[in-house]
Design a protein around this motif. Structure first.
Motif, PDB file in Angstrom:
ATOM      1  N   HIS A 237       0.824  -1.205   0.000  1.00 17.86           N
ATOM      2  CA  HIS A 237       0.000   0.000   0.000  1.00 17.86           C
ATOM      3  C   HIS A 237       0.864   1.264   0.000  1.00 17.86           C
ATOM      4  O   HIS A 237       0.507   2.277  -0.586  1.00 17.86           O
ATOM      5  CB  HIS A 237      -0.915  -0.009   1.216  1.00 17.86           C
ATOM      6  CG  HIS A 237      -1.889   1.119   1.240  1.00 17.86           C
ATOM      7  ND1 HIS A 237      -2.921   1.214   0.343  1.00 17.86           N
ATOM      8  CD2 HIS A 237      -1.986   2.221   2.037  1.00 17.86           C
ATOM      9  CE1 HIS A 237      -3.616   2.301   0.590  1.00 17.86           C
ATOM     10  NE2 HIS A 237      -3.061   2.933   1.607  1.00 17.86           N
TER      11      HIS A 237
ATOM     12  N   SER B 295       3.887   2.442  -4.755  1.00 18.40           N
ATOM     13  CA  SER B 295       3.060   2.505  -5.948  1.00 18.40           C
ATOM     14  C   SER B 295       3.958   2.723  -7.152  1.00 18.40           C
ATOM     15  O   SER B 295       5.002   3.365  -7.062  1.00 18.40           O
ATOM     16  CB  SER B 295       2.028   3.645  -5.844  1.00 18.40           C
ATOM     17  OG  SER B 295       2.689   4.900  -5.768  1.00 18.40           O
TER      18      SER B 295
ATOM     19  N   HIS C  22       4.058   4.071 -11.162  1.00 15.68           N
ATOM     20  CA  HIS C  22       3.343   4.913 -12.113  1.00 15.68           C
ATOM     21  C   HIS C  22       4.345   5.564 -13.056  1.00 15.68           C
ATOM     22  O   HIS C  22       5.563   5.479 -12.862  1.00 15.68           O
ATOM     23  CB  HIS C  22       2.515   5.985 -11.382  1.00 15.68           C
ATOM     24  CG  HIS C  22       3.329   6.856 -10.481  1.00 15.68           C
ATOM     25  ND1 HIS C  22       3.949   8.004 -10.898  1.00 15.68           N
ATOM     26  CD2 HIS C  22       3.656   6.726  -9.176  1.00 15.68           C
ATOM     27  CE1 HIS C  22       4.611   8.550  -9.890  1.00 15.68           C
ATOM     28  NE2 HIS C  22       4.450   7.794  -8.834  1.00 15.68           N
TER      29      HIS C  22
ATOM     30  N   ASP D  33      -2.147  14.966  -1.874  1.00 14.14           N
ATOM     31  CA  ASP D  33      -2.825  13.703  -2.135  1.00 14.14           C
ATOM     32  C   ASP D  33      -3.749  13.433  -0.941  1.00 14.14           C
ATOM     33  O   ASP D  33      -3.303  12.951   0.101  1.00 14.14           O
ATOM     34  CB  ASP D  33      -1.773  12.596  -2.272  1.00 14.14           C
ATOM     35  CG  ASP D  33      -2.381  11.217  -2.503  1.00 14.14           C
ATOM     36  OD1 ASP D  33      -3.587  11.044  -2.258  1.00 14.14           O
ATOM     37  OD2 ASP D  33      -1.635  10.307  -2.905  1.00 14.14           O
TER      38      ASP D  33
ATOM     39  N   LYS E  86      -5.951  11.211  -0.204  1.00 12.88           N
ATOM     40  CA  LYS E  86      -6.031   9.829   0.276  1.00 12.88           C
ATOM     41  C   LYS E  86      -4.823   9.488   1.152  1.00 12.88           C
ATOM     42  O   LYS E  86      -4.968   8.855   2.203  1.00 12.88           O
ATOM     43  CB  LYS E  86      -6.107   8.865  -0.907  1.00 12.88           C
ATOM     44  CG  LYS E  86      -6.377   7.429  -0.492  1.00 12.88           C
ATOM     45  CD  LYS E  86      -6.584   6.536  -1.703  1.00 12.88           C
ATOM     46  CE  LYS E  86      -6.874   5.101  -1.266  1.00 12.88           C
ATOM     47  NZ  LYS E  86      -7.076   4.206  -2.427  1.00 12.88           N
ATOM     48  N   THR E  87      -3.639   9.929   0.744  1.00 16.63           N
ATOM     49  CA  THR E  87      -2.433   9.678   1.536  1.00 16.63           C
ATOM     50  C   THR E  87      -2.491  10.431   2.857  1.00 16.63           C
ATOM     51  O   THR E  87      -2.096   9.904   3.905  1.00 16.63           O
ATOM     52  CB  THR E  87      -1.175  10.100   0.754  1.00 16.63           C
ATOM     53  OG1 THR E  87      -1.056   9.283  -0.418  1.00 16.63           O
ATOM     54  CG2 THR E  87       0.093   9.932   1.597  1.00 16.63           C
TER      55      THR E  87
ATOM     56  N   LYS F 190     -11.175  10.221  -1.739  1.00 17.40           N
ATOM     57  CA  LYS F 190     -10.726   9.173  -2.658  1.00 17.40           C
ATOM     58  C   LYS F 190      -9.816   9.712  -3.760  1.00 17.40           C
ATOM     59  O   LYS F 190      -9.344   8.951  -4.603  1.00 17.40           O
ATOM     60  CB  LYS F 190     -11.935   8.474  -3.281  1.00 17.40           C
ATOM     61  CG  LYS F 190     -12.791   7.726  -2.269  1.00 17.40           C
ATOM     62  CD  LYS F 190     -13.940   7.002  -2.935  1.00 17.40           C
ATOM     63  CE  LYS F 190     -14.783   6.250  -1.914  1.00 17.40           C
ATOM     64  NZ  LYS F 190     -15.909   5.529  -2.554  1.00 17.40           N
ATOM     65  N   SER F 191      -9.589  10.997  -3.737  1.00 21.44           N
ATOM     66  CA  SER F 191      -8.760  11.614  -4.768  1.00 21.44           C
ATOM     67  C   SER F 191      -7.282  11.495  -4.430  1.00 21.44           C
ATOM     68  O   SER F 191      -6.892  11.370  -3.266  1.00 21.44           O
ATOM     69  CB  SER F 191      -9.146  13.094  -4.925  1.00 21.44           C
ATOM     70  OG  SER F 191      -8.275  13.741  -5.824  1.00 21.44           O
ATOM     71  N   ARG F 192      -6.436  11.533  -5.449  1.00 17.37           N
ATOM     72  CA  ARG F 192      -4.984  11.513  -5.247  1.00 17.37           C
ATOM     73  C   ARG F 192      -4.343  12.832  -5.687  1.00 17.37           C
ATOM     74  O   ARG F 192      -3.122  12.931  -5.740  1.00 17.37           O
ATOM     75  CB  ARG F 192      -4.354  10.358  -6.053  1.00 17.37           C
ATOM     76  CG  ARG F 192      -4.969   8.983  -5.841  1.00 17.37           C
ATOM     77  CD  ARG F 192      -4.991   8.547  -4.390  1.00 17.37           C
ATOM     78  NE  ARG F 192      -3.692   8.489  -3.772  1.00 17.37           N
ATOM     79  CZ  ARG F 192      -2.961   7.387  -3.630  1.00 17.37           C
ATOM     80  NH1 ARG F 192      -3.414   6.238  -4.097  1.00 17.37           N
ATOM     81  NH2 ARG F 192      -1.796   7.417  -3.015  1.00 17.37           N
ATOM     82  N   PHE F 193      -5.182  13.840  -5.990  1.00 18.91           N
ATOM     83  CA  PHE F 193      -4.630  15.041  -6.615  1.00 18.91           C
ATOM     84  C   PHE F 193      -5.509  16.248  -6.301  1.00 18.91           C
ATOM     85  O   PHE F 193      -6.687  16.277  -6.655  1.00 18.91           O
ATOM     86  CB  PHE F 193      -4.577  14.819  -8.140  1.00 18.91           C
ATOM     87  CG  PHE F 193      -3.716  15.794  -8.891  1.00 18.91           C
ATOM     88  CD1 PHE F 193      -2.409  15.473  -9.225  1.00 18.91           C
ATOM     89  CD2 PHE F 193      -4.227  17.017  -9.286  1.00 18.91           C
ATOM     90  CE1 PHE F 193      -1.623  16.358  -9.938  1.00 18.91           C
ATOM     91  CE2 PHE F 193      -3.443  17.906  -9.997  1.00 18.91           C
ATOM     92  CZ  PHE F 193      -2.135  17.577 -10.317  1.00 18.91           C
TER      93      PHE F 193
ATOM     94  N   GLY G 189       2.301  12.790   1.049  1.00 18.81           N
ATOM     95  CA  GLY G 189       1.047  13.333   0.541  1.00 18.81           C
ATOM     96  C   GLY G 189       1.130  14.723  -0.051  1.00 18.81           C
ATOM     97  O   GLY G 189       0.095  15.317  -0.360  1.00 18.81           O
TER      98      GLY G 189
ATOM     99  N   GLY H 299       5.429   6.381   0.047  1.00 17.05           N
ATOM    100  CA  GLY H 299       4.484   7.411   0.483  1.00 17.05           C
ATOM    101  C   GLY H 299       5.091   8.792   0.605  1.00 17.05           C
ATOM    102  O   GLY H 299       4.365   9.784   0.675  1.00 17.05           O
TER     103      GLY H 299
END
Length: 221
Positions: free
Chosen positions: A48, A51, A53, A84, A86-87, A120-123, A145, A200
């Motif tokens: 978790h 990540s 990308h 972020d 969510k983070t 729920k957003s990352r941005f 984050g 993270g």
């Protein structure tokens, strides 16, 4: 009679060996079950936190130069500061760290509202058009984050005198009028990318494949 006794003893020994074998197997199975819970939690948490990308490798827009090779349109780097949600939801201690960054002018309550609305957003943009030196100071804090979005913005030293001829670019640094528009295909660069794995904190752990290098735009006189 003697043969029967020998066979009996052998059978008893076999049963004892078999029983010991079954006991060892059962002990191993129990140990695996006992360890599976924490191990699974560790792997889940570890995955978790990591990540993979594609990271954009930005290109540079070409400059417009006059007959004396002096720039009349210059592209300079500038950043946006992004969080972020969510983070941050998973790292509440980072919220206090962000509120201590005076340049962002964000209170704990403001950040909590952003997180609740965009959980729920990352941005999410918290500051735009930030000078690179200030952006680097913020990123050097390594707060989970929060990260910087890098891009370029065009500037015009002779803005008033040559505005109609030179034109301008949009927020994506693409020509919209004048020479900036008519020469956009030559001035525009092409971003590269690389597939990375980060944690993270936004620290790069590994690069998955060979990066595609950016292609910068051409300077035009």
């Amino acid at each position: 009679m003697l043969g029967h006794q020998v066979r009996t003893k052998i059978s008893q020994r076999m049963l004892i060996i078999l029983a010991l074998f079954v006991a060892v197997v059962l002990a191993l199975i129990w140990r695996l079950i006992e360890l599976d819970g924490p191990k699974h939690q560790f792997l889940e948490q570890h995955a978790h936190q990591m990540s993979d990308h594609y990271k954009v490798l930005p290109s540079h827009r070409g400059q417009l130069l006059d007959r004396n090779n002096q720039p009349i349109a210059i592209s300079a780097p500038i950043d946006n500061i992004v969080i972020d949600p969510k983070t941050l939801l998973e790292n509440p201690e980072a919220i206090d760290q962000i509120t201590e960054i005076k340049a962002l002018h964000l209170s704990h309550t403001q950040i909590q509202k952003i997180i609740e609305k965009h959980s729920k957003s990352r941005f999410y943009y918290v500051m735009k058009k930030v000078p690179p030196d200030l952006s680097q100071q913020i990123m050097s804090l390594k707060i989970p984050g929060i990260f910087a979005e890098h891009y370029e913005r065009s500037y015009y030293p002779e803005q008033n005198a040559m505005a109609q001829l030179v034109g301008f670019t949009n927020s994506h640094n693409q020509g919209q009028d004048g020479l900036e528009l008519s020469l956009n295909n030559w001035l525009s660069g092409h971003n590269g990318h690389e597939k990375i794995v980060d944690n993270g904190l936004g620290q790069v752990i590994a690069v998955r494949d060979l990066p595609k290098a950016p292609q910068n735009g051409r300077d035009i006189t």
